[in-house]
Design a protein around this motif. Structure first.
Motif, mmCIF file in Angstrom:
data_model
loop_
_atom_site.group_PDB
_atom_site.id
_atom_site.type_symbol
_atom_site.label_atom_id
_atom_site.label_comp_id
_atom_site.label_asym_id
_atom_site.label_seq_id
_atom_site.Cartn_x
_atom_site.Cartn_y
_atom_site.Cartn_z
ATOM 1 N N LYS A 87 1.115 16.778 3.208
ATOM 2 C CA LYS A 87 0.643 17.784 4.163
ATOM 3 C C LYS A 87 0.607 19.168 3.535
ATOM 4 N N ASP A 88 1.582 19.447 2.663
ATOM 5 C CA ASP A 88 1.668 20.755 2.022
ATOM 6 C C ASP A 88 0.756 20.880 0.808
ATOM 7 N N GLY A 89 -0.049 19.852 0.543
ATOM 8 C CA GLY A 89 -0.940 19.905 -0.602
ATOM 9 C C GLY A 89 -0.256 19.660 -1.923
ATOM 10 N N ASP A 90 0.903 19.018 -1.883
ATOM 11 C CA ASP A 90 1.689 18.757 -3.094
ATOM 12 C C ASP A 90 1.873 17.250 -3.282
ATOM 13 N N ALA A 91 0.792 16.513 -3.148
ATOM 14 C CA ALA A 91 0.875 15.056 -3.259
ATOM 15 C C ALA A 91 1.257 14.643 -4.667
ATOM 16 N N PRO A 92 2.124 13.642 -4.801
ATOM 17 C CA PRO A 92 2.415 13.096 -6.131
ATOM 18 C C PRO A 92 1.226 12.302 -6.632
ATOM 19 N N ASP A 93 1.281 11.905 -7.881
ATOM 20 C CA ASP A 93 0.229 11.040 -8.403
ATOM 21 C C ASP A 93 0.440 9.602 -7.951
ATOM 22 N N ILE A 94 1.693 9.155 -7.971
ATOM 23 C CA ILE A 94 2.043 7.806 -7.529
ATOM 24 C C ILE A 94 3.277 7.912 -6.659
ATOM 25 N N ALA A 95 3.311 7.169 -5.573
ATOM 26 C CA ALA A 95 4.457 7.223 -4.679
ATOM 27 C C ALA A 95 4.775 5.849 -4.126
ATOM 28 N N GLN A 96 6.038 5.633 -3.851
ATOM 29 C CA GLN A 96 6.506 4.458 -3.124
ATOM 30 C C GLN A 96 6.661 4.837 -1.665
ATOM 31 N N SER A 97 6.326 3.927 -0.772
ATOM 32 C CA SER A 97 6.475 4.207 0.650
ATOM 33 C C SER A 97 6.401 2.908 1.436
ATOM 34 N N ASN A 98 6.818 2.982 2.686
ATOM 35 C CA ASN A 98 6.589 1.887 3.631
ATOM 36 C C ASN A 98 5.222 2.019 4.285
ATOM 37 N N VAL A 99 4.592 3.182 4.130
ATOM 38 C CA VAL A 99 3.370 3.508 4.866
ATOM 39 C C VAL A 99 2.274 3.909 3.888
ATOM 40 N N PHE A 100 1.119 3.274 3.999
ATOM 41 C CA PHE A 100 -0.012 3.667 3.166
ATOM 42 C C PHE A 100 -1.297 3.880 3.965
ATOM 43 N N ALA A 101 -1.403 3.253 5.128
ATOM 44 C CA ALA A 101 -2.653 3.273 5.878
ATOM 45 C C ALA A 101 -3.136 4.678 6.245
ATOM 46 N N PRO A 102 -2.272 5.599 6.705
ATOM 47 C CA PRO A 102 -2.785 6.929 7.061
ATOM 48 C C PRO A 102 -3.412 7.647 5.871
ATOM 49 N N TYR A 103 -2.817 7.510 4.695
ATOM 50 C CA TYR A 103 -3.345 8.182 3.515
ATOM 51 C C TYR A 103 -4.668 7.547 3.084
ATOM 52 N N ALA A 104 -4.764 6.229 3.238
ATOM 53 C CA ALA A 104 -6.026 5.561 2.910
ATOM 54 C C ALA A 104 -7.126 5.995 3.864
ATOM 55 N N LYS A 105 -6.789 6.068 5.132
ATOM 56 C CA LYS A 105 -7.786 6.466 6.136
ATOM 57 C C LYS A 105 -8.317 7.866 5.872
ATOM 58 N N ASP A 106 -7.446 8.739 5.391
ATOM 59 C CA ASP A 106 -7.842 10.119 5.142
ATOM 60 C C ASP A 106 -8.512 10.303 3.778
ATOM 61 N N GLY A 107 -8.732 9.201 3.060
ATOM 62 C CA GLY A 107 -9.418 9.282 1.778
ATOM 63 C C GLY A 107 -8.600 9.886 0.663
ATOM 64 N N LYS A 108 -7.280 9.822 0.776
ATOM 65 C CA LYS A 108 -6.408 10.475 -0.197
ATOM 66 C C LYS A 108 -6.000 9.558 -1.351
ATOM 67 N N LEU A 109 -6.308 8.264 -1.263
ATOM 68 C CA LEU A 109 -5.794 7.310 -2.240
ATOM 69 C C LEU A 109 -6.891 6.713 -3.104
ATOM 70 N N TYR A 110 -6.520 6.382 -4.325
ATOM 71 C CA TYR A 110 -7.366 5.537 -5.155
ATOM 72 C C TYR A 110 -7.214 4.098 -4.678
ATOM 73 N N SER A 111 -8.275 3.352 -4.734
ATOM 74 C CA SER A 111 -8.196 1.930 -4.413
ATOM 75 C C SER A 111 -7.697 1.165 -5.635
ATOM 76 N N ALA A 112 -7.295 -0.066 -5.405
ATOM 77 C CA ALA A 112 -6.840 -0.903 -6.511
ATOM 78 C C ALA A 112 -7.941 -1.095 -7.544
ATOM 79 N N SER A 113 -9.178 -1.195 -7.094
ATOM 80 C CA SER A 113 -10.283 -1.374 -8.025
ATOM 81 C C SER A 113 -10.527 -0.124 -8.859
ATOM 82 N N ASP A 114 -10.098 1.044 -8.354
ATOM 83 C CA ASP A 114 -10.180 2.274 -9.144
ATOM 84 C C ASP A 114 -9.129 2.289 -10.253
ATOM 85 N N LEU A 115 -8.015 1.610 -10.018
ATOM 86 C CA LEU A 115 -6.853 1.722 -10.888
ATOM 87 C C LEU A 115 -6.730 0.610 -11.915
#
Length: 415
Positions: A87-115
């Motif tokens: 939210k503060d614009g300080d996203a890490p490059d890689i993160a562990q979490s229980n939650v990924f869907a909100p970040y994917a929905k907002d277009g903030k993540l690379y897909s597996a095919s990108d990586l």
């Protein structure tokens, strides 16, 4: 968090579990990734940091153009910390979490095919890869995966002259025999707020039900009502699940099992390490379907994700590909605290006789069924399950009323 403390205190962690977060920087031509994952209690005997240090050192030696910094965030603060930094614009490059869907929905993540290269991407166990997907695109990379089985006390079963149950009728018969021996809790029904959704889903799947239909949540089904009614009347009401299953947390259930107070329960492979350490007499079997046979197992996982903000997709992909490569995946993705999440690593462990205790768990991973972790509303719905589901199976409880309430909570969460 208490579940995590038990898992780590009793078994340690053979897989990756603690990367860190620092500012993204450049060292000459090298890219420095900022990475955020969980840290765990320092009293844990397994050298989690040392394991990661070894992996990162080996990676940096093989890939001098990418550097890794580490900062550890306590597991129980991980999701909140990540959300705040994004939210503060300080996203890490890689993160562990229980939650990924909100970040994917907002277009903030690379897909597996990108990586990943196609070979590596295709190597992930399909059930786990699908669970990490949003609209059929994988964003969550499975991490610290597990799947439970039905554990039972071999000494008590031998004394009661019973065998591992293969149906619900046999489970009740076994529980009755254990009760006759004076076992405090013949079956450990874990519907306390720590992980009630896991126990609930195990039973629903075993009777043909679940949490969701084709497109949305669907708790209040005749099958789900039937399952919870059976638990209320045949298990809890008959005194076969202890005094207060609505308050029994996983951590406490594992501890009671190790004391001989619980005869059988659904548990993860990490319980084997504690049992082996104390030479506790246990065995495990597939959780039974209501009418007999093995039920579909549940799957659990944390997730790694790569954020787009810093434009370090190539470097992130290089690191993650190393972590999930055929050699590293076996060394860092297995063990009794975390099962391998790639087919190649699973095959390697499956072929290793020293890993025989894990074989049955590995074998059932491809069939694993997941909670709807890819829905934005799942954290809120999960909280409702943990709060309400225990009441459905207690004396005087109304399964239908509770399931209707969960459907309402899900509808609100979806809004």
């Amino acid at each position: 968090m208490r579940r995590r403390q038990f898992l780590l205190h009793t078994a340690g962690l053979s897989g990756a579990s603690a990367l860190g977060l620092t500012a993204c920087s450049s060292d000459g031509d090298a890219t420095t990734l900022k990475l955020l994952v969980a840290s765990y209690d320092e009293s844990v005997g397994s050298s989690i940091g040392d394991q990661w240090s070894g992996l990162i050192a080996a990676f940096e030696k093989a890939h001098p153009s990418v550097k890794i910094d580490m900062e550890r965030v306590p597991f129980n603060k991980l999701d909140r910390t990540l959300a705040r930094r994004v939210k503060d614009g300080d996203a890490p490059d890689i993160a562990q979490s229980n939650v990924f869907a909100p970040y994917a929905k907002d277009g903030k993540l690379y897909s597996a095919s990108d990586l990943f290269e196609i070979r590596t991407e295709a190597d992930f166990t399909r059930s786990y890869a699908e669970a990490g997907s949003v609209k059929h695109i994988q964003y969550g990379v499975p991490f610290l995966a597990s799947t439970p089985r039905l554990f039972y006390n071999k000494a008590l079963f031998k004394q009661a002259r019973i065998t591992a149950p293969t149906s619900w009728d046999e489970l009740v018969s076994a529980a009755q025999a254990l009760k006759a021996l004076g076992v405090k809790t013949p079956y450990g029904l874990q519907l306390g707020p720590e992980a009630a959704e896991d126990e609930m889903l195990s039973w629903l799947l075993a009777d043909g039900g679940g949490f969701a239909g084709l497109t949305s949540y669907d708790f209040n089904t005749e099958g789900n009502v039937r399952t919870l009614t059976w638990l209320r009347d045949e298990l809890v009401g008959a005194g076969l699940a202890g005094a207060n299953p609505a308050g029994l947390n996983r951590t406490d259930a594992y501890a009671q099992f190790m004391k001989g107070q619980i005869g059988m329960l659904v548990a993860h492979p990490v319980l084997m390490s504690a049992a082996d350490k104390y030479r506790f007499p246990y065995a495990h079997t597939a959780f039974p379907r209501r009418q007999g046979g093995a039920a579909a197992p549940i799957g659990l996982s944390d997730w790694l994700m790569a954020f787009r903000q810093n434009g370090n997709g190539e470097a992130s992909g290089t690191f993650l590909s190393y972590l999930y490569g055929r050699k590293s995946a076996k060394a860092y993705g297995g063990g009794q605290a975390a099962l391998p999440v790639t087919s190649s690593a699973s095959a390697a462990l499956r072929a290793d006789s020293a890993q025989r205790p894990l074989w049955k768990f590995i074998d059932q991973m491809p069939q694993a069924q997941f909670q709807p972790v890819n829905l934005l509303s799942w954290p809120m719905v999960r909280a409702a399950i943990r709060k309400e589901i225990g009441a459905a199976v207690m004396k005087g409880g109304s399964p239908r009323a509770v399931l209707e309430s969960l459907d309402m909570a899900a509808a609100q969460a979806e809004l």
